[in-house]
Design a protein around this motif. Structure first.
Motif, PDB file in Angstrom:
ATOM      1  N   GLU A 141      45.734  50.026  20.717  1.00 34.46           N
ATOM      2  CA  GLU A 141      44.415  50.186  21.346  1.00 34.46           C
ATOM      3  C   GLU A 141      43.750  48.820  21.548  1.00 34.46           C
ATOM      4  OE1 GLU A 141      41.733  52.364  23.307  1.00 34.46           O
ATOM      5  OE2 GLU A 141      43.455  53.271  22.339  1.00 34.46           O
ATOM      6  N   ASP A 142      43.928  47.929  20.560  1.00 36.11           N
ATOM      7  CA  ASP A 142      43.355  46.589  20.700  1.00 36.11           C
ATOM      8  C   ASP A 142      43.967  45.893  21.907  1.00 36.11           C
ATOM      9  OD1 ASP A 142      41.785  46.925  18.472  1.00 36.11           O
ATOM     10  OD2 ASP A 142      43.225  45.973  17.095  1.00 36.11           O
ATOM     11  N   ASP A 143      45.275  46.054  22.095  1.00 39.79           N
ATOM     12  CA  ASP A 143      45.927  45.431  23.257  1.00 39.79           C
ATOM     13  C   ASP A 143      45.358  46.005  24.547  1.00 39.79           C
ATOM     14  OD1 ASP A 143      47.508  44.003  21.504  1.00 39.79           O
ATOM     15  OD2 ASP A 143      49.239  45.383  21.672  1.00 39.79           O
ATOM     16  N   PHE A 144      45.134  47.329  24.573  1.00 41.01           N
ATOM     17  CA  PHE A 144      44.570  47.963  25.767  1.00 41.01           C
ATOM     18  C   PHE A 144      43.150  47.464  26.010  1.00 41.01           C
ATOM     19  CE2 PHE A 144      47.657  51.487  24.804  1.00 41.01           C
ATOM     20  CZ  PHE A 144      48.438  51.304  25.921  1.00 41.01           C
ATOM     21  N   ILE A 145      42.386  47.331  24.916  1.00 37.67           N
ATOM     22  CA  ILE A 145      41.005  46.832  25.064  1.00 37.67           C
ATOM     23  C   ILE A 145      41.025  45.393  25.580  1.00 37.67           C
ATOM     24  CG2 ILE A 145      38.928  46.171  23.772  1.00 37.67           C
ATOM     25  CD1 ILE A 145      39.459  48.633  21.972  1.00 37.67           C
ATOM     26  N   ASP A 146      41.923  44.551  25.011  1.00 34.43           N
ATOM     27  CA  ASP A 146      42.026  43.155  25.470  1.00 34.43           C
ATOM     28  C   ASP A 146      42.422  43.103  26.940  1.00 34.43           C
ATOM     29  OD1 ASP A 146      41.333  42.216  22.991  1.00 34.43           O
ATOM     30  OD2 ASP A 146      43.422  41.813  22.342  1.00 34.43           O
ATOM     31  N   ALA A 147      43.395  43.939  27.331  1.00 36.00           N
ATOM     32  CA  ALA A 147      43.829  43.959  28.724  1.00 36.00           C
ATOM     33  C   ALA A 147      42.678  44.383  29.623  1.00 36.00           C
ATOM     34  CB  ALA A 147      45.020  44.894  28.899  1.00 36.00           C
ATOM     35  N   GLU A 148      41.937  45.377  29.181  1.00 36.32           N
ATOM     36  CA  GLU A 148      40.790  45.859  29.962  1.00 36.32           C
ATOM     37  C   GLU A 148      39.735  44.740  30.102  1.00 36.32           C
ATOM     38  OE1 GLU A 148      38.933  48.524  32.337  1.00 36.32           O
ATOM     39  OE2 GLU A 148      40.884  48.866  31.406  1.00 36.32           O
ATOM     40  N   LEU A 149      39.491  44.047  28.996  1.00 34.54           N
ATOM     41  CA  LEU A 149      38.524  42.941  29.037  1.00 34.54           C
ATOM     42  C   LEU A 149      39.008  41.835  29.969  1.00 34.54           C
ATOM     43  CD1 LEU A 149      37.414  42.677  25.297  1.00 34.54           C
ATOM     44  CD2 LEU A 149      36.029  43.414  27.233  1.00 34.54           C
ATOM     45  N   LYS A 150      40.332  41.548  29.924  1.00 33.84           N
ATOM     46  CA  LYS A 150      40.888  40.523  30.804  1.00 33.84           C
ATOM     47  C   LYS A 150      40.727  40.930  32.266  1.00 33.84           C
ATOM     48  CE  LYS A 150      44.190  38.538  27.569  1.00 33.84           C
ATOM     49  NZ  LYS A 150      45.591  38.427  27.182  1.00 33.84           N
ATOM     50  N   ARG A 151      40.947  42.218  32.550  1.00 32.71           N
ATOM     51  CA  ARG A 151      40.765  42.708  33.918  1.00 32.71           C
ATOM     52  C   ARG A 151      39.310  42.535  34.352  1.00 32.71           C
ATOM     53  NH1 ARG A 151      44.683  46.727  32.876  1.00 32.71           N
ATOM     54  NH2 ARG A 151      43.098  48.138  32.034  1.00 32.71           N
ATOM     55  N   GLU A 152      38.417  42.888  33.434  1.00 28.33           N
ATOM     56  CA  GLU A 152      36.982  42.758  33.733  1.00 28.33           C
ATOM     57  C   GLU A 152      36.614  41.289  33.930  1.00 28.33           C
ATOM     58  OE1 GLU A 152      34.611  45.062  34.388  1.00 28.33           O
ATOM     59  OE2 GLU A 152      36.291  46.483  34.330  1.00 28.33           O
ATOM     60  N   ASN A 153      37.175  40.418  33.069  1.00 27.61           N
ATOM     61  CA  ASN A 153      36.914  38.973  33.201  1.00 27.61           C
ATOM     62  C   ASN A 153      37.455  38.452  34.528  1.00 27.61           C
ATOM     63  OD1 ASN A 153      35.574  38.698  30.782  1.00 27.61           O
ATOM     64  ND2 ASN A 153      37.400  38.107  29.618  1.00 27.61           N
ATOM     65  N   ALA A 154      38.646  38.943  34.915  1.00 32.86           N
ATOM     66  CA  ALA A 154      39.235  38.498  36.173  1.00 32.86           C
ATOM     67  C   ALA A 154      38.342  38.932  37.328  1.00 32.86           C
ATOM     68  CB  ALA A 154      40.638  39.051  36.331  1.00 32.86           C
ATOM     69  N   ARG A 155      37.845  40.173  37.289  1.00 33.80           N
ATOM     70  CA  ARG A 155      36.947  40.653  38.349  1.00 33.80           C
ATOM     71  C   ARG A 155      35.676  39.794  38.385  1.00 33.80           C
ATOM     72  NH1 ARG A 155      37.183  46.330  36.548  1.00 33.80           N
ATOM     73  NH2 ARG A 155      39.217  46.989  37.203  1.00 33.80           N
ATOM     74  N   THR A 156      35.183  39.521  37.162  1.00 30.71           N
ATOM     75  CA  THR A 156      33.961  38.705  37.077  1.00 30.71           C
ATOM     76  C   THR A 156      34.227  37.319  37.667  1.00 30.71           C
ATOM     77  OG1 THR A 156      33.340  39.877  35.065  1.00 30.71           O
ATOM     78  CG2 THR A 156      32.213  37.826  35.486  1.00 30.71           C
ATOM     79  N   ASP A 157      35.403  36.752  37.353  1.00 29.35           N
ATOM     80  CA  ASP A 157      35.754  35.435  37.896  1.00 29.35           C
ATOM     81  C   ASP A 157      35.851  35.468  39.409  1.00 29.35           C
ATOM     82  OD1 ASP A 157      35.810  34.365  35.373  1.00 29.35           O
ATOM     83  OD2 ASP A 157      38.020  34.386  35.180  1.00 29.35           O
ATOM     84  N   VAL A 158      36.450  36.558  39.945  1.00 29.04           N
ATOM     85  CA  VAL A 158      36.568  36.683  41.398  1.00 29.04           C
ATOM     86  C   VAL A 158      35.176  36.754  42.008  1.00 29.04           C
ATOM     87  CG1 VAL A 158      37.300  38.251  43.246  1.00 29.04           C
ATOM     88  CG2 VAL A 158      38.865  37.702  41.408  1.00 29.04           C
TER      89      VAL A 158
END
Length: 193
Positions: A141-158
Motif C-alpha cells: 500500500e505504501d508503494d501504491f501511495i508513493d506511486a500515486e503521490l509521484k503521479r500527482e507530483n508529475a501532474r503538478t510539475d506539468v
C-alpha cells in the motif's frame, strides 16, 4: 327257444324204440345233456365275456378318466410351475432394475459429491487468492501511495511547467512590447527619423 327244441327232441327220443336204439337214445340224451351243458357253458361264457367286456370297458373308461385327470393335473402343475418361473423371472428382473437404479443413483451421488468437492476446492482456492492479493496489496500500500503521490507530483510539475512557460511567454511578449515602445519613443524623439 332252445329249451323247447331240446324238450321236443327229448320227447321224440323217449318214444318206444328198440333197445338198439335205446343205447343210442342214451347216447343221444347224453349228447343233448352235453349239448345243453355246452350251450349253457357257451351262454355262461358269453355272459362272462359280455360281463368281462363291460368290466373292461368300465376299466378302460376309468383309466381314460384317470389319464385325463392325470394329464389335467400335469398340465395344471406345468402351468403353476411356468407361472412361478415367470414370477421368479419377473422378480429377478425387477430386482436387477432396482439394483441398477440404485447403482446409478449412487454413481450420480458420487459424481455430485465429487463435483461439489471440486467446486468447494475451487471456491477455497479463489478465496485464498483474493486474500493473498489483498494481503500483498496491503503490504504494498505504501508503494501504491508513493506511486500515486509521484503521479500527482508529475501532474503538478506539468501544470507548473505550463504556467512557467505561459509566464515566460507573457513576460517575453511584455518585454518585446516595452522594447518596441521605447524604440518607438526614441525614434519619435529624434529629429530626423
Amino acid at each position: 327257444m332252445k329249451k323247447y327244441m331240446l324238450l321236443g327232441l327229448c320227447a321224440a327220443l323217449l318214444t318206444p324204440i328198440s333197445m338198439v336204439h335205446a343205447n343210442t337214445l342214451q347216447d343221444q340224451l347224453s349228447a343233448i345233456a352235453q349239448a345243453e351243458s355246452e350251450g349253457k357253458a357257451r351262454q355262461d361264457a358269453k355272459v362272462a365275456a359280455e360281463k368281462a367286456a363291460r368290466e373292461k370297458a368300465l376299466l378302460e373308461e376309468k383309466l381314460k378318466r384317470e389319464r385325463t385327470i392325470a394329464a389335467a393335473e400335469r398340465k395344471r402343475a406345468q402351468q403353476i410351475a411356468s407361472a412361478e418361473k415367470r414370477r421368479a423371472q419377473q422378480q429377478a428382473e425387477a430386482k436387477a432394475i432396482r439394483e441398477a437404479a440404485e447403482k446409478e443413483r449412487l454413481q450420480d451421488k458420487g459424481r455430485d459429491q465429487s463435483y461439489e468437492d471440486q467446486l468447494r476446492e475451487l471456491q477455497l482456492a479463489k478465496m485464498k487468492l483474493e486474500l493473498e492479493s489483498q494481503s500483498k496489496r496491503v503490504k504494498r500500500e505504501d508503494d501504491f501511495i508513493d506511486a500515486e503521490l509521484k503521479r500527482e507530483n508529475a501532474r503538478t510539475d506539468v501544470i507548473q511547467s505550463d504556467a512557467d512557460s505561459n509566464r515566460a511567454i507573457s513576460t517575453g511578449a511584455k518585454e518585446l512590447m516595452q522594447s518596441e515602445g521605447r524604440a518607438s519613443e526614441t525614434k519619435a524623439g529624434k529629429w530626423f527619423n
